[in-house]
Scaffold this motif. Structure first.
Motif, mmCIF file in Angstrom:
data_model
loop_
_atom_site.group_PDB
_atom_site.id
_atom_site.type_symbol
_atom_site.label_atom_id
_atom_site.label_comp_id
_atom_site.label_asym_id
_atom_site.label_seq_id
_atom_site.Cartn_x
_atom_site.Cartn_y
_atom_site.Cartn_z
ATOM 1 N N GLY A 60 0.809 -1.222 0.000
ATOM 2 C CA GLY A 60 0.000 0.000 0.000
ATOM 3 C C GLY A 60 0.838 1.265 0.000
ATOM 4 O O GLY A 60 0.414 2.295 -0.523
ATOM 5 N N THR A 61 2.024 1.197 0.598
ATOM 6 C CA THR A 61 2.912 2.360 0.601
ATOM 7 C C THR A 61 3.384 2.659 -0.817
ATOM 8 O O THR A 61 3.371 3.816 -1.263
ATOM 9 C CB THR A 61 4.133 2.088 1.518
ATOM 10 O OG1 THR A 61 3.652 1.712 2.809
ATOM 11 C CG2 THR A 61 5.030 3.293 1.636
ATOM 12 N N ILE A 86 -0.589 7.350 8.813
ATOM 13 C CA ILE A 86 0.652 6.563 8.779
ATOM 14 C C ILE A 86 1.658 7.286 7.880
ATOM 15 O O ILE A 86 1.261 8.031 6.963
ATOM 16 C CB ILE A 86 0.342 5.138 8.252
ATOM 17 C CG1 ILE A 86 1.535 4.187 8.430
ATOM 18 C CG2 ILE A 86 -0.103 5.173 6.812
ATOM 19 C CD1 ILE A 86 1.166 2.726 8.190
ATOM 20 N N SER A 88 3.289 6.330 5.486
ATOM 21 C CA SER A 88 3.134 5.979 4.065
ATOM 22 C C SER A 88 2.408 7.074 3.277
ATOM 23 O O SER A 88 2.676 7.274 2.101
ATOM 24 C CB SER A 88 2.315 4.695 3.927
ATOM 25 O OG SER A 88 2.776 3.711 4.794
ATOM 26 N N VAL A 131 -7.380 10.455 3.993
ATOM 27 C CA VAL A 131 -7.008 9.124 4.491
ATOM 28 C C VAL A 131 -8.161 8.653 5.371
ATOM 29 O O VAL A 131 -8.469 9.302 6.380
ATOM 30 C CB VAL A 131 -5.713 9.176 5.334
ATOM 31 C CG1 VAL A 131 -5.274 7.765 5.696
ATOM 32 C CG2 VAL A 131 -4.608 9.929 4.621
ATOM 33 N N ASP A 157 -6.376 7.842 0.128
ATOM 34 C CA ASP A 157 -5.709 6.686 0.722
ATOM 35 C C ASP A 157 -6.788 5.847 1.405
ATOM 36 O O ASP A 157 -7.234 6.158 2.513
ATOM 37 C CB ASP A 157 -4.643 7.166 1.721
ATOM 38 C CG ASP A 157 -3.926 6.011 2.408
ATOM 39 O OD1 ASP A 157 -4.317 4.845 2.192
ATOM 40 O OD2 ASP A 157 -2.973 6.270 3.169
ATOM 41 N N ALA A 159 -6.500 2.618 2.120
ATOM 42 C CA ALA A 159 -5.837 1.373 2.548
ATOM 43 C C ALA A 159 -6.684 0.568 3.525
ATOM 44 O O ALA A 159 -6.757 -0.658 3.436
ATOM 45 C CB ALA A 159 -4.490 1.713 3.194
ATOM 46 N N GLU A 160 -7.317 1.283 4.452
ATOM 47 C CA GLU A 160 -8.019 0.600 5.548
ATOM 48 C C GLU A 160 -9.498 0.403 5.240
ATOM 49 O O GLU A 160 -10.256 -0.034 6.101
ATOM 50 C CB GLU A 160 -7.876 1.455 6.820
ATOM 51 C CG GLU A 160 -6.432 1.732 7.176
ATOM 52 C CD GLU A 160 -6.271 2.722 8.320
ATOM 53 O OE1 GLU A 160 -7.281 3.206 8.859
ATOM 54 O OE2 GLU A 160 -5.113 3.011 8.671
ATOM 55 N N SER A 181 -4.303 -1.067 0.479
ATOM 56 C CA SER A 181 -3.257 -1.976 0.973
ATOM 57 C C SER A 181 -3.882 -3.348 1.214
ATOM 58 O O SER A 181 -5.045 -3.445 1.608
ATOM 59 C CB SER A 181 -2.701 -1.450 2.295
ATOM 60 O OG SER A 181 -2.042 -2.480 3.013
ATOM 61 N N LYS A 186 -5.585 -6.100 6.724
ATOM 62 C CA LYS A 186 -6.625 -5.423 5.934
ATOM 63 C C LYS A 186 -7.799 -6.383 5.681
ATOM 64 O O LYS A 186 -7.694 -7.579 5.929
ATOM 65 C CB LYS A 186 -6.036 -4.921 4.616
ATOM 66 C CG LYS A 186 -4.880 -3.943 4.814
ATOM 67 C CD LYS A 186 -5.260 -2.752 5.659
ATOM 68 C CE LYS A 186 -4.198 -1.680 5.756
ATOM 69 N NZ LYS A 186 -2.971 -2.079 6.420
HETATM 70 C C1 LIG Z 1 -3.933 4.498 5.899
HETATM 71 C C2 LIG Z 1 -2.836 3.615 5.444
HETATM 72 N N1 LIG Z 1 -2.155 3.947 4.327
HETATM 73 C C3 LIG Z 1 -1.154 3.187 3.865
HETATM 74 C C4 LIG Z 1 -0.765 2.029 4.497
HETATM 75 C C5 LIG Z 1 0.411 1.274 3.993
HETATM 76 O O1 LIG Z 1 0.120 0.027 3.492
HETATM 77 P P1 LIG Z 1 1.244 -1.116 3.429
HETATM 78 O O2 LIG Z 1 1.479 -1.571 4.823
HETATM 79 O O3 LIG Z 1 0.623 -2.155 2.567
HETATM 80 O O4 LIG Z 1 2.455 -0.510 2.820
HETATM 81 C C6 LIG Z 1 -1.457 1.630 5.645
HETATM 82 C C7 LIG Z 1 -1.066 0.388 6.332
HETATM 83 O O5 LIG Z 1 -1.558 -0.026 7.326
HETATM 84 C C8 LIG Z 1 -2.508 2.438 6.142
HETATM 85 O O6 LIG Z 1 -3.174 2.121 7.257
#
Ligand SMILES: Cc1ncc(COP(=O)(O)O)c(C=O)c1O
Length: 374
Positions: A60-61, A86, A88, A131, A157, A159-160, A181, A186
């Motif tokens: 996800g990053t 985060i 990221s 986010v 973002d 990811a969650e 992510s 997840k």
């Molecule tokens: C909001 C958010 N963005 C990005 C990421 C990064 O994902 P990854 O761990 O797959 O790199 C996370 C990871 O938990 C996250 O919670």
């Protein structure tokens, strides 16, 4: 040493077609990113989110790094974003020499306080990054209105937020470019993995090039730009496809677990629990967060330590971006204060919330928490 019956903060569920699809990778020899599951996963995932294109990457990053780069964010540009997130979300903005302009959090949803965004927009602002944090989506309508009014791009973002919706529309469908992510905590996992989704063919193509070292179709080893190797393997995509088949069930389970925790814990006066719903979404409880109320005797480190001693895994909330030592060393965010986010970071943690958690384990977590705060 951890107690024998330690309840980890997360455990994924891998009891569907995961074994079947990953075995197929071994049988057919398709184990790299060239394998057929990668495309299939990109297609099925982007359809699920309601987007035209999906670009699968290694985490996800990396998805955020590629997305921010693909949007053309550059030195001198400003990106308005939450401080409570985060690292990221912010890293590539900083590496590109752009300036993250931080915003405090909403104390109830823990997301960016959308009422503070407009005051942060300047003539240098290029994008707003939202986010979605922990289980409730960001209130998107005001963000989209601001983006339209000031001609800004939106980076989402998500990811969650796999499987979550805002006013009935999938999270991940709101950004010019949105990212996910698939880390094991997840809602669906590929071990490590991520996805960029967009409706722009141009952005999707740019992300595909960035993911693959900017190899060009005709002159493979002649590079117009610098990319990364961010490719997702066929193995990871095989896992992802098997998981995606059960996403609705997973979401149902997460919501049930969240409601159950709330019922079990709501009579502990010392803690703030996640909101069950807002007028635009029902909590998906990616993690079940708890914030110690003011005046509680324990500080968070001690609380987490006491819980660990009794076999309960926890994680602290995110540490704000304006308080990160790495950015202090770079001279960034000097003197900036965001009281709501700082309070969340200092007083928040989450308890076991993974899909494999049982009712019995939840009862144990509740019993221990009641014992601690009695
Ligand atoms: C909001 C958010 N963005 C990005 C990421 C990064 O994902 P990854 O761990 O797959 O790199 C996370 C990871 O938990 C996250 O919670």
């Amino acid at each position: 040493m951890q107690p024998v019956h330690f309840i980890p903060v997360n455990q994924p569920l891998l009891n569907g077609n995961e074994k079947k699809y990953t075995s197929e990778c071994i049988k057919t020899g398709w184990i790299s990113s060239e394998g057929p599951f990668v495309k299939e996963f990109e297609e099925k995932f982007s359809v699920r989110v309601g987007r035209k294109y999906g670009v699968a990457v290694c985490n996800g990053t990396a998805a955020i790094d590629a997305a921010v780069t693909a949007l053309g964010i550059k030195k001198g540009d400003e990106v308005v974003m939450p401080t409570f997130t985060i690292i990221s979300s912010i890293a590539q903005i900083i590496r590109l020499g752009a300036k993250p302009v931080l915003v405090d959090s909403n104390p109830l949803t823990w997301n960016i306080d959308v009422s503070q965004i407009e005051s942060k927009i300047t003539s240098r602002t290029k994008a707003i990054m939202v986010v979605h944090i922990y289980g409730l989506p960001v209130e998107m309508e005001p963000v989209l209105e601001l983006a339209k009014k000031y001609n800004l791009r939106v980076i989402e973002d998500a990811a969650e937020m796999i499987g979550q919706t805002y006013k009935g529309k999938s999270c991940g469908s709101f950004g010019d470019i949105s990212t996910f992510s698939f880390y094991p905590n997840k809602h669906i996992t590929t071990g490590e993995g991520g996805m960029i989704v967009t409706d722009s063919e141009e952005l999707a193509e740019k992300c595909r090039l960035l993911r693959n070292l900017y190899f060009q179709p005709r002159k493979r080893f002649v590079h117009e730009e610098l990319g990364w190797n961010m490719r997702m393997t066929n193995f990871q995509a095989a896992l992802g496809l098997a998981q995606l088949e059960r996403l609705d069930k997973f979401i149902e389970k997460k919501r049930k677990m969240g409601r159950r925790y709330t019922k079990l814990l709501s009579n502990i006066d010392d803690i703030q629990l996640p909101l069950q719903k807002t007028d635009y979404a029902e909590n998906i409880y990616w993690v079940y967060g708890i914030v110690l109320k003011e005046g509680v005797f324990f500080e968070i480190g001690e609380t987490m330590r006491k819980l660990a001693e009794q076999g309960i895994g926890t994680r602290p909330f995110f540490w704000c971006m304006h308080e990160q030592p790495v950015f202090k060393k770079m001279g960034l965010f000097a003197g900036e204060r965001y009281p709501v986010a700082e309070n969340l970071a200092r007083r928040g943690f989450y308890i076991p919330s993974g899909l494999a958690l049982t009712d019995k384990q939840m009862n144990t977590v509740s019993r221990v928490l009641h014992g601690l705060f009695k």
